[in-house]
Design an enzyme around this catalytic site. Structure first.
Site, PDB file in Angstrom:
ATOM      1  N   ASP A  45      -8.982  -5.111   2.956  1.00  0.00           N
ATOM      2  CA  ASP A  45      -7.759  -5.852   2.657  1.00  0.00           C
ATOM      3  C   ASP A  45      -7.776  -7.285   3.192  1.00  0.00           C
ATOM      4  OD1 ASP A  45      -6.504  -3.676   1.377  1.00  0.00           O
ATOM      5  OD2 ASP A  45      -5.992  -2.817   3.310  1.00  0.00           O
ATOM      6  N   ASP A  49       0.851  -1.174   0.000  1.00  0.00           N
ATOM      7  CA  ASP A  49       0.000   0.000   0.000  1.00  0.00           C
ATOM      8  C   ASP A  49       0.895   1.234   0.000  1.00  0.00           C
ATOM      9  OD1 ASP A  49      -2.206   1.569   0.043  1.00  0.00           O
ATOM     10  OD2 ASP A  49      -3.028   0.784   1.921  1.00  0.00           O
ATOM     11  N   ASP A 102      -4.342  -2.456   5.425  1.00  0.00           N
ATOM     12  CA  ASP A 102      -4.665  -1.935   6.751  1.00  0.00           C
ATOM     13  C   ASP A 102      -6.158  -1.844   7.017  1.00  0.00           C
ATOM     14  OD1 ASP A 102      -5.278   0.093   5.047  1.00  0.00           O
ATOM     15  OD2 ASP A 102      -3.894   1.563   5.893  1.00  0.00           O
TER      16      ASP A 102
END
Length: 851
Positions: A583, A297, A579
């Site tokens: 996800d 990410d 996070d």
């Protein structure tokens, strides 16, 4: 009853009875006993149980009990280490609030979130969690944080008639909303189903251990069958031959391998924790070492997760650089830049984000972009003052700008391509400057103003389209989410280590590409994709993504899951970071799920194998380094174990080849004492070797644990040398006692000779432990004391040897006695012989590599 008035209690009760409570579906938890049973009944454990049963049949109860103890201790230990099980669905349920304000029976009251039904009208204020999927009936400056579901870092402004999803929360404003879906029908429940349905693939280590177990089991059974036939040929009764072959098979099973692997992984996990990487699944330690592709990410992992206004361009063409970081700066002279900063600040909602000064540093509170505007104004003016806005025209995706009315003025800010067209004449260099600033990776915000007049008139209720016209352009503000200072170096290290890195984010493609460019992630040419453009075909998707430096933006939970599967189909071992709630499925599907410990959700942490306690990309690479070291350590102690097995098997081979005329140098219980008693501690100490200097200077290991290099070293070099000294010492003691071929040595002489052979094997393994520290460097170049655990383990091994020889009851149980002085002196030669053979082998291999 109209929707805005809510339901009656009777209607709500009937709907609740029909649809059920507003709760996410739950899975029946696996009992602790069943989990423990699983640790006791996997393939390798079953093989040991069979060995214990055969030992009982062979009338060797001591051996059987010892094997059972090994299985039980290892199973309990592994169960304790794995007990932090995956409870992602349970954590998802905790996202729903306990009590909700609703309209029932024409009045406002509180009910438990589980009692909500479709049609209920709920009242939401800033900070409230949305209790179910809802449709907004009224909305006042309503902004919803959907990052947990969409990955988009900025709050989404909501108008009446739009949807809000259960599990998200309001960061600003007030709303009334009608419930449109509850429980299993919510979008949150769909993601929970994806998370629980994603089955993690078998780890490379588990596949390798299965392979080793199959090979070991096949060898043990094959050799046992050979010895069964050999013993029959030399005159044994079939029953004695059967029991003898069972003993041989049990002796060849590496009883210490499983606990050694488990404890080595636990050591690796402990070291990762010291470097801010918390491992939730032991086998993930080794899997990290096999990782070939990192999907990371952006926000917080590669960047500092704080927006900063670093540049202001004014209409007179002057550029004002405000400095890096959030440290307070000296005031900058220039009315143009002050006007631009004040306009941007006035156009924002103070409740969305602001800055506070702590220990000499500005700290963002709330939305990072709004806090950055606050910091900019404070830097330039030193104060923040002025009347509160009387009206706000919130941001929406169509206009891509927002405005506020403060006193007689309207202040506007937004994307340059939407603000500049509604301004009066704008110098041509402004458009050029937008491209220049964007090309440097800045997020560019245009600010403008319009004087409406002192009298409110009709503009308090006029539409945005009628107010946001004829604006005065005040400036461009360049915003940057600063990359972590060392992330570029870490990415270069990852590439040196043969790792491919991709950015997978929910942010806008331009923002993602800019950050990727700044940190050196993108290559030439750049590959920046959007989730909506990803091909449906998995093979085509894998081919598109299988390159270093690719950026994928605007990804949905389903698309992130597909990315992991597509890369795995190309043979990659994938580490996926995340996070948010969205996800969870991808973290489960990836070979290594990596969650954020500081900014991540409980759902992501519970679905992951590795939790970054500092949310830093560098911690992933550090964990990969430790994972590779753990893989190398498993390779080391596997070499150590198998070398011992060669020495243990040799006496049986010589006995069989001699037709039973040459006595057995070692018995089954002595072999068990070698495997569990003397060898276990040095093997564990080899699992504590720190990462070598070149661990990250070469591609990841893609070979079998039991490869050709290991087989040559064990079965052609170290094992034969150790076995040769063992048999030479055994023969010398027998000959010194007057034994000749064809005779049966008396019991005392056989026990002396057997004790000497046992001593030679232990001393050879003592030297072998140091030799196995490296496959290329002799131990004296590494330093004898650089692994202190190994030094203590070798001393313990020597102490156990002394106990096995000089404690009468233990020596008698093993069938040996202390060797005579000449036998002990000969046994001492085993250590230098092993070290010499190891040095010659490493030198020859080194010369061959250089040529």
């Amino acid at each position: 009853m109209r929707a805005a008035e809510g339901l009656s209690s009777e209607q709500a009760a009937q709907l609740l009875k029909e649809a059920g409570p507003n709760q996410l579906p739950t899975e029946k938890p696996v009992s602790q006993l069943r989990k423990l049973w699983g640790e006791m009944t996997h393939f390798f454990a079953l093989m040991l149980w069979c060995a214990a049963g055969l030992a009982f049949i062979a009338d060797m109860p001591q051996l059987a009990v010892a094997i059972i103890v090994v299985v039980l201790v290892n199973g309990v230990f592994a169960h304790i280490q794995q007990e932090r099980a995956q409870h992602a669905a349970a954590k998802l349920r905790s996202l729903l609030p306990a009590d909700v304000v609703v309209k029932r029976d024409g009045r406002i009251c509180k009910v438990h979130a589980s009692a909500l039904v479709v049609g209920d009208v709920v009242l939401l204020a800033a900070g409230d969690r949305v209790p179910a999927d809802v449709r907004l009936l009224t909305a006042s400056a309503c902004a919803v944080d959907e990052s947990m579901l969409t990955g988009e870092s900025e709050p989404v402004l909501k108008d009446p008639g739009t949807q809000a999803w259960g599990g998200t929360f309001l960061v600003n404003g007030y709303a009334e909303a009608a419930v449109s879906a509850t429980g299993a029908g919510t979008r949150l429940a769909g993601i929970a189903a994806l998370t629980s349905g994603a089955v993690p693939p078998p780890t490379p280590l588990s596949l390798e251990l299965r392979r080793i177990v199959r090979v070991t089991a096949g060898m043990a059974l094959g050799i046992a069958a050979v010895f069964f036939l050999a013993s029959l040929l030399v005159g044994f009764q079939w029953r004695d031959s059967f029991l003898f072959s069972i003993g041989v098979a049990v002796a060849l099973v590496p009883e210490g391998l499983l606990p050694t692997v488990t404890l080595s992984l636990a050591m690796g996990a402990q070291r990762m924790a010291a470097r801010n990487g918390l491992v939730r699944n032991l086998e993930a330690v080794e899997t990290l070492g096999s990782t070939t592709f990192i999907c990371t990410d952006k926000t917080g992992t590669l960047t500092q997760n704080r927006m900063n206004a670093v540049e202001v361009f004014t209409p007179d063409g002057t550029i004002y650089v405000t400095g890096e970081g959030y440290a307070p700066e000296a005031h900058i002279e220039g009315r143009g830049v002050e006007k631009a900063a004040q306009a941007a600040l006035a156009a924002r909602s103070a409740s969305q984000g602001r800055a506070e000064l702590h220990d000499g540093q500005w700290r963002a509170q709330g939305d990072p972009m709004e806090a950055a505007m606050d910091v900019l104004a404070r830097r330039l003016t030193g104060t923040l003052s002025g009347p509160a806005p009387s009206r706000r025209l919130p941001f929406d995706p169509e206009r891509r700008r927002e405005s506020t009315i403060v006193g007689p003025d309207l202040f506007c800010k937004g994307a340059p391509e939407t603000v500049l067209p509604v301004c009066g004449p704008v110098p041509g260099e402004v458009t050029d400057q937008v491209e220049v600033m964007a090309g440097r990776g800045l997020r560019v915000i245009a600010v403008a103003r319009r004087r409406l007049g002192e009298t409110p008139g009709t503009w308090q209720s006029a539409p945005a389209s009628g107010l946001e016209t004829g604006l005065e352009f005040l400036g461009l503000i360049g915003l940057q989410d600063p990359p972590r200072p060392d992330v570029g170096d870490v990415i270069r290290t990852a590439r040196t280590a043969g790792l491919r890195v991709a950015m997978i984010t929910g942010d806008h493609p331009a923002t993602a590409a800019a950050i990727a460019r700044q940190i050196g992630l993108t290559g030439t040419p750049e590959y920046v994709l959007e989730g909506a453009d990803l091909p449906e075909d998995e093979q085509l998707l894998g081919a598109l993504l299988d390159r270093d430096g690719v950026v994928v933006s605007r990804v949905s939970p389903e698309q992130k899951l597909r990315v992991a599967k597509a890369l795995q189909s190309r043979g990659h071992v994938v580490a996926m970071t995340g996070d948010g709630v969205n996800d969870g499925p991808a973290l489960r599907e990836a070979d290594i799920g990596v969650a954020m410990g500081l900014g991540g959700t409980d759902v992501a942490r519970e679905a992951a194998d590795l939790v970054l306690l500092d949310d830093h990309f560098g911690t992933i690479v550090a964990a990969i380094e430790q994972g590779r070291a753990t893989y190398a350590n498993i390779h080391r102690f596997l070499t150590y174990h198998l070398t011992d097995n060669v020495a243990e098997l040799t006496p049986f081979v010589i006995w069989a080849l001699s037709g039973g005329h040459f006595p057995l140098a070692l018995g089954v219980l002595q072999i068990l004492a070698l495997d569990i008693g003397t060898d276990l501690l040095p093997a564990l100490a080899l699992g504590a070797e720190p990462p070598g200097k070149r661990v990250l200077s070469r591609p990841p290991e893609r070979r079998h644990l039991m490869d050709r290099r290991l087989i040559i070293r064990v079965f052609c070099i170290l094992g034969p040398v150790e076995a040769a000294v063992e048999m030479a010492v055994f023969s010398a003691v027998l000959a010194g006692g007057g034994w000749t071929r064809g005779q049966d040595p008396h019991t005392a002489l056989l026990m002396d000779a057997s004790g000497a052979a046992f001593t030679a094997v232990v001393l050879g393994q003592l030297a072998n432990a140091f030799a196995c520290r490296s496959a290329t460097v002799p131990p004296w170049k590494l330093g004898w004391g650089t692994n202190r655990l190994l030094v203590w383990a070798v001393l313990a091994e020597a102490a156990i040897l002394a106990a096995c020889l000089y404690l009468p009851s233990l020596a008698a149980l093993l069938g040996q006695s202390p060797p005579p002085p000449e036998g002990l002196l000969l046994a001492l030669l085993a250590a230098p012989a092993v070290l010499l053979a190891d040095w010659i082998h490493k030198s020859v291999r080194g010369n061959l590599r250089r040529t």
